[in-house]
Design a protein around this motif. Structure first.
Motif, mmCIF file in Angstrom:
data_model
loop_
_atom_site.group_PDB
_atom_site.id
_atom_site.type_symbol
_atom_site.label_atom_id
_atom_site.label_comp_id
_atom_site.label_asym_id
_atom_site.label_seq_id
_atom_site.Cartn_x
_atom_site.Cartn_y
_atom_site.Cartn_z
ATOM 1 N N PHE A 8 -88.660 -6.699 34.350
ATOM 2 C CA PHE A 8 -89.084 -5.464 35.351
ATOM 3 C C PHE A 8 -90.133 -6.212 35.982
ATOM 4 O O PHE A 8 -91.116 -5.611 36.872
ATOM 5 N N ASP A 9 -90.411 -7.574 35.927
ATOM 6 C CA ASP A 9 -91.361 -8.206 36.652
ATOM 7 C C ASP A 9 -91.060 -8.898 37.788
ATOM 8 O O ASP A 9 -89.847 -9.797 37.801
ATOM 9 N N ALA A 10 -91.302 -8.650 39.076
ATOM 10 C CA ALA A 10 -90.630 -9.223 40.235
ATOM 11 C C ALA A 10 -90.742 -10.522 40.276
ATOM 12 O O ALA A 10 -89.983 -11.466 40.812
ATOM 13 N N GLU A 11 -91.804 -11.133 39.957
ATOM 14 C CA GLU A 11 -92.169 -12.553 40.224
ATOM 15 C C GLU A 11 -91.275 -13.343 38.920
ATOM 16 O O GLU A 11 -90.748 -14.433 39.094
ATOM 17 N N ARG A 12 -91.441 -12.716 37.722
ATOM 18 C CA ARG A 12 -90.470 -13.324 36.483
ATOM 19 C C ARG A 12 -89.077 -13.230 37.147
ATOM 20 O O ARG A 12 -88.095 -14.208 36.827
ATOM 21 N N PHE A 13 -88.617 -12.266 37.681
ATOM 22 C CA PHE A 13 -87.210 -12.203 38.316
ATOM 23 C C PHE A 13 -86.924 -13.417 38.997
ATOM 24 O O PHE A 13 -85.776 -13.953 38.880
ATOM 25 N N LYS A 14 -87.752 -13.781 40.018
ATOM 26 C CA LYS A 14 -87.674 -14.897 40.604
ATOM 27 C C LYS A 14 -87.492 -16.226 39.922
ATOM 28 O O LYS A 14 -86.710 -17.006 40.346
ATOM 29 N N LYS A 15 -88.315 -16.158 38.873
ATOM 30 C CA LYS A 15 -88.346 -17.469 38.259
ATOM 31 C C LYS A 15 -86.800 -17.636 37.320
ATOM 32 O O LYS A 15 -86.308 -18.486 37.168
ATOM 33 N N ILE A 16 -86.370 -16.345 36.849
ATOM 34 C CA ILE A 16 -85.076 -16.556 36.192
ATOM 35 C C ILE A 16 -83.967 -16.511 36.908
ATOM 36 O O ILE A 16 -83.193 -17.464 36.571
ATOM 37 N N THR A 17 -83.981 -16.009 38.200
ATOM 38 C CA THR A 17 -82.865 -15.754 39.012
ATOM 39 C C THR A 17 -82.807 -17.187 40.197
ATOM 40 O O THR A 17 -81.778 -17.157 40.837
ATOM 41 N N ARG A 18 -84.024 -17.621 40.225
ATOM 42 C CA ARG A 18 -84.296 -18.438 41.402
ATOM 43 C C ARG A 18 -84.149 -17.869 42.828
ATOM 44 O O ARG A 18 -83.873 -18.485 43.702
ATOM 45 N N ARG A 19 -84.162 -16.569 42.738
ATOM 46 C CA ARG A 19 -84.070 -15.856 43.914
ATOM 47 C C ARG A 19 -84.961 -14.567 43.937
ATOM 48 O O ARG A 19 -85.240 -14.196 42.735
ATOM 49 N N ASP A 20 -85.169 -13.909 45.059
ATOM 50 C CA ASP A 20 -85.804 -12.782 45.079
ATOM 51 C C ASP A 20 -85.037 -11.685 44.951
ATOM 52 O O ASP A 20 -83.716 -11.909 45.168
ATOM 53 N N GLY A 21 -85.345 -10.355 44.503
ATOM 54 C CA GLY A 21 -84.487 -9.226 44.626
ATOM 55 C C GLY A 21 -84.701 -8.205 43.254
ATOM 56 O O GLY A 21 -83.917 -7.144 43.350
ATOM 57 N N PHE A 22 -85.736 -8.342 42.534
ATOM 58 C CA PHE A 22 -86.147 -7.322 41.347
ATOM 59 C C PHE A 22 -85.746 -5.654 42.180
ATOM 60 O O PHE A 22 -85.191 -4.884 41.472
ATOM 61 N N ARG A 23 -86.500 -5.540 43.409
ATOM 62 C CA ARG A 23 -86.611 -4.087 43.754
ATOM 63 C C ARG A 23 -85.304 -3.532 44.178
ATOM 64 O O ARG A 23 -84.981 -2.718 43.758
ATOM 65 N N ILE A 24 -84.643 -4.671 44.817
ATOM 66 C CA ILE A 24 -83.223 -4.035 45.145
ATOM 67 C C ILE A 24 -82.368 -3.858 44.003
ATOM 68 O O ILE A 24 -81.479 -2.672 43.664
ATOM 69 N N VAL A 25 -82.279 -4.696 43.018
ATOM 70 C CA VAL A 25 -81.385 -4.394 41.807
ATOM 71 C C VAL A 25 -81.683 -3.157 40.942
ATOM 72 O O VAL A 25 -81.099 -2.537 40.440
ATOM 73 N N HIS A 26 -83.190 -2.994 41.025
ATOM 74 C CA HIS A 26 -83.829 -1.771 39.855
ATOM 75 C C HIS A 26 -83.376 -0.482 40.801
ATOM 76 O O HIS A 26 -82.692 0.328 40.190
ATOM 77 N N GLY A 27 -83.478 -0.716 42.156
ATOM 78 C CA GLY A 27 -83.006 0.368 42.904
ATOM 79 C C GLY A 27 -81.655 0.861 42.788
ATOM 80 O O GLY A 27 -81.252 2.007 42.691
ATOM 81 N N ASN A 28 -80.790 -0.279 42.629
ATOM 82 C CA ASN A 28 -79.295 0.069 42.745
ATOM 83 C C ASN A 28 -79.018 0.570 41.259
ATOM 84 O O ASN A 28 -77.933 1.028 41.143
ATOM 85 N N ILE A 29 -79.738 0.404 40.358
ATOM 86 C CA ILE A 29 -79.506 1.001 38.925
ATOM 87 C C ILE A 29 -79.616 2.393 39.143
ATOM 88 O O ILE A 29 -78.744 2.974 38.659
#
Ligand code: SAM
Ligand code: SF4
Length: 331
Positions: free
Chosen positions: A124-145
């Motif tokens: 749930f951490d946008a910065e951590r999401f970038k580290k794990i996925t090597r891309r941006d996108g937490f807000r979109i994925v969370h919104g899409n859930i």
């Protein structure tokens, strides 16, 4: 072999996972090596080839469930058409997606008849999401859930739990089940080619239950006999959570799953080192039935013939892994 695909350990196979593409719009470290190369389009199964092979599995061999996966299935332009084709075979069809572009396709997917979606989210951490996925996108994925829930889809959220990476977020994911009727699945980090797996990086099933149990009481739910997940619920909460314990408590005894990679290679296990090229055979006009049946008969009792993932077997496991990373198998 008759109407069902039964292996030499008497397991009947009813479930097929079809990877429709090996490309992805994320680069999750546990799934895709940095230098991953992708298949040229001509090597991928076409929509028609997917339908032909799936129809054979359904009509001749009694497959009742198909899951569309990848790579990221929604980066392929005709995935909605593939969903529609497979639903027309009168089987249960699901899709596993990173949900980065789900909002663009959700209307068409629902219109095609899709009822459920598995979404991967590890933090749930946008910065951590970038580290794990090597891309941006937490807000979109969370919104899409949330969008998928609003639109009435059954939603499962898959979280790969890795020690020292996101194991401190388990309770945040369990909290999702307080307000939302969804199913969170905590997946033990599994070894695949190029994902820097080590037994010490696996946050185990028993550690997960201990962690959650230190804050919440929860009850065990009944599991489908073929389920890979052991399900629980915090009493009174809307949703449920489960653990997929492939590493510390594999569940191969009831496995009913077969897989097809994006280039039409049949695999009888996530950890197989052997595969059968159905697509080339199809393109050559050969009969696929004997190939499929031989593939099923060759299925190992456990973990594609790998030793169990016990600490003393770690070196052997890493040596014997299939050369495919997860992204090109299809999870
Ligand atoms: N791109 C889609 C997605 O991420 O949901 C579908 C393909 S992805 C390979 C399918 C599932 O495999 C995801 O839930 C992902 O988290 C999981 N996965 C990938 N690598 C894994 C690993 N090393 N251990 C456990 N699960 C893994
Ligand atoms: Fe892409 Fe899914 Fe693999 Fe992440 S887990 S790299 S989203 S295929």
């Amino acid at each position: 072999m008759g109407g069902s695909l039964i292996d030499s350990h008497k397991r009947v196979h009813r479930s097929l996972r079809i990877s429709v593409v090996d490309k992805c719009d994320l680069r999750c470290t546990y799934c895709m090596p940095e230098d991953q190369l992708f298949l040229p389009k001509k090597d991928l199964m076409t929509r028609e080839e997917i339908e032909t092979i799936a129809r054979l599995f359904v009509e001749r061999y009694g497959i009742t469930k198909i899951r569309i996966t990848g790579g990221e299935p929604l980066v392929r332009p005709d995935t909605v058409d593939i969903v529609r084709d497979l639903i027309a075979l009168h089987v249960k069809v699901g899709i596993t997606t990173n949900a980065l572009s789900l909002h663009k396709h959700i209307d068409e997917l629902i219109d095609a008849g899709l009822k459920s979606v598995n979404v991967s989210l590890d933090t749930f951490d946008a910065e951590r999401f970038k580290k794990i996925t090597r891309r941006d996108g937490f807000r979109i994925v969370h919104g899409n859930i949330l969008l998928a829930l609003e639109r009435g889809l059954r939603v499962k959220v898959n979280m790969v739990v890795m020690r020292g990476v996101n194991d401190d977020e388990l309770l945040r994911f369990v909290d999702l089940t307080r307000e939302h009727d969804l199913h969170v699945r905590f997946i033990e980090f599994m070894p695949f080619a190029g994902n820097k797996w080590g037994r010490e990086r696996v946050y185990t099933y028993s550690e997960m239950l201990g962690h959650i149990g230190s804050v919440h009481s929860f009850e065990k739910l009944d599991d489908d006999p073929h389920s890979t997940a052991k399900a629980y619920r915090v009493p009174g909460w809307k949703g449920t959570f489960a653990v997929i314990s492939t590493v510390t408590e594999p569940f191969c005894g009831n496995c009913d799953r077969l897989r097809l990679t994006a280039e039409g290679k049949m695999r009888n296990c996530l950890f197989s080192r052997d595969e059968t090229d159905l697509l080339t055979a199809l393109r050559n006009g050969e009969d696929l039935a004997p190939l499929i049946e031989a593939n099923v008969l060759g299925k190992h009792a456990m973990l594609g013939g790998l030793p169990q993932f016990k600490p003393e077997c770690e070196e052997e496991v890493l040596h014997d892994l299939s050369t495919r990373p997860m992204v090109s198998i299809g999870g």
